[in-house]
Enzyme design. Structure first.
Site, PDB file in Angstrom:
ATOM      1  CE  LYS A  53      68.506 -14.430 -57.804  1.00 24.80           C
ATOM      2  NZ  LYS A  53      67.612 -13.248 -58.179  1.00 24.80           N
ATOM      3  CD  GLN A  97      66.788  -9.969 -57.062  1.00 21.09           C
ATOM      4  OE1 GLN A  97      67.540 -10.668 -57.562  1.00 21.09           O
ATOM      5  NE2 GLN A  97      65.746 -10.493 -56.549  1.00 21.09           N
ATOM      6  CG  ASP A 120      65.428 -13.166 -64.093  1.00 26.39           C
ATOM      7  OD1 ASP A 120      65.614 -14.063 -63.336  1.00 26.39           O
ATOM      8  OD2 ASP A 120      65.910 -11.929 -63.798  1.00 26.39           O
TER       9      ASP A 120
HETATM   10  N1  GUN Z   1      62.806 -10.827 -57.618  1.00 31.28           N
HETATM   11  C1  GUN Z   1      62.098 -12.035 -57.145  1.00 31.28           C
HETATM   12  N2  GUN Z   1      62.184 -13.042 -58.114  1.00 31.28           N
HETATM   13  C2  GUN Z   1      63.082 -12.734 -59.267  1.00 31.28           C
HETATM   14  C3  GUN Z   1      63.378 -13.055 -60.166  1.00 31.28           C
HETATM   15  O1  GUN Z   1      63.144 -14.606 -60.452  1.00 31.28           O
HETATM   16  N3  GUN Z   1      64.363 -12.543 -61.183  1.00 31.28           N
HETATM   17  C4  GUN Z   1      64.563 -11.234 -60.706  1.00 31.28           C
HETATM   18  N4  GUN Z   1      65.361 -10.722 -61.540  1.00 31.28           N
HETATM   19  N5  GUN Z   1      64.269 -10.776 -59.818  1.00 31.28           N
HETATM   20  C5  GUN Z   1      63.487 -11.258 -58.957  1.00 31.28           C
END
Ligand code: GUN
Length: 283
Positions: A53, A97, A120
């Site tokens: 990211k 996350q 998100d």
């Molecule tokens: N962990 C796995 N997929 C995601 C996601 O799309 N967002 C976040 N914040 N954590 C994740």
């Protein structure tokens, strides 16, 4: 009929060019879009996702701040970080996350994020807005799935879309988004009876379960659009929830794993960060 592969990498690269120009336009106005990512603990997969990211942000000119916290971090400490980021004018998007360590209540954390910075799309305000069809920050993976389906050039309206999986992150929101695009939607899950027969009715089939090779050609309507959301590690190889080779015998279009939904999720995160910085969606 030959199966066409929907190339998520190629589509992502194209969309990232557009995102880059939007970032440049914001910078001309003195706004640098900023994304804060919080990683709690040492989960190796999460660490890789967070690095990816960060790299993706840098490539399109988004400022990224990664906050790495100890596995034993308390909920109160994490909340303090979120309150700080909510008030920080240089940060337009906040992503915590997941999964979080067991001492932390995930919902309490998501609820604390300012919905206008919830890139998100997991906050109940954004989920609720999605439900009633109002502008909102949409969850990244479902948003990427819709773009991949649109890439086929086939209209979604009037199609029967079958979604296998009912998670809050993928299954439920993608079903709502398909409905918003006027598909007739069926959601299947682990207790569904006659899964194969229902799946085979789908003009669009979205599979988001996390079970390697759950779906083969016998689940697929000839000519259907198949979106494989699964990312499963089997013998050190990444495979989806769909048996790709077998599915290619009947599907009209299919997304590969890797190189399908995966790259689109990060691209949609970048797009949501730019949207949050543009604040076009807030009344
Ligand atoms: N962990 C796995 N997929 C995601 C996601 O799309 N967002 C976040 N914040 N954590 C994740």
């Amino acid at each position: 009929m030959e199966t066409r592969v929907i190339d998520g990498r190629e589509l992502s690269n194209r969309l990232r060019e557009d995102i880059k120009s939007r970032v440049e336009r914001l910078k001309e106005k003195g706004i640098t879009p900023g994304l804060a990512v919080i990683l709690v603990g040492n989960d190796p997969a999460s660490a890789v996702y967070v690095c990816n990211k960060e790299k993706a942000c840098n490539k399109v000119g988004i400022y990224s701040q990664v906050i790495r916290l100890d596995e034993n971090t308390s909920q109160e400490t994490l909340l303090e970080y979120i309150y700080g980021l909510n008030a920080d004018k240089t940060i337009h998007g906040i992503l915590v996350q997941l999964p979080l360590p067991p001492q932390i209540d995930t919902n309490a954390i998501i609820n604390a994020i300012d919905p206008a910075k919830d890139v998100d799309g997991f906050h109940p305000v954004n989920m609720g807005r999605l439900m009633i069809g109002e502008d909102c920050l949409e969850p990244c993976t479902p948003k990427g799935i819709i773009r991949l389906i649109q890439e086929t050039g086939q209209p979604i309206a009037g199609k029967h879309a079958v979604v296998i999986g009912r998670s809050n992150i993928v299954g439920k929101p993608v079903a709502l988004m398909l409905l918003r695009h006027n598909a007739t939607v069926t959601i299947c899950h682990s207790k569904t009876v006659n899964l194969k027969e229902i799946a085979r009715q789908g003009d669009i089939l979205v599979v988001a379960v996390g079970k390697p090779n759950l779906v083969d050609s016998s689940f697929i309507k000839p000519g259907a659009i198949v979106v494989d959301v699964g990312i499963n590690r089997v013998d050190d190889k990444l495979v989806g929830d769909v048996n790709f080779q077998d599915a290619c015998q009947v599907a009209g279009w299919i997304t590969p794993v890797p190189g399908g939904v995966g790259p689109m999720t990060i691209t949609m995160l970048l797009e949501n960060t730019v949207l949050a910085a543009e604040r076009k969606w807030v009344e």
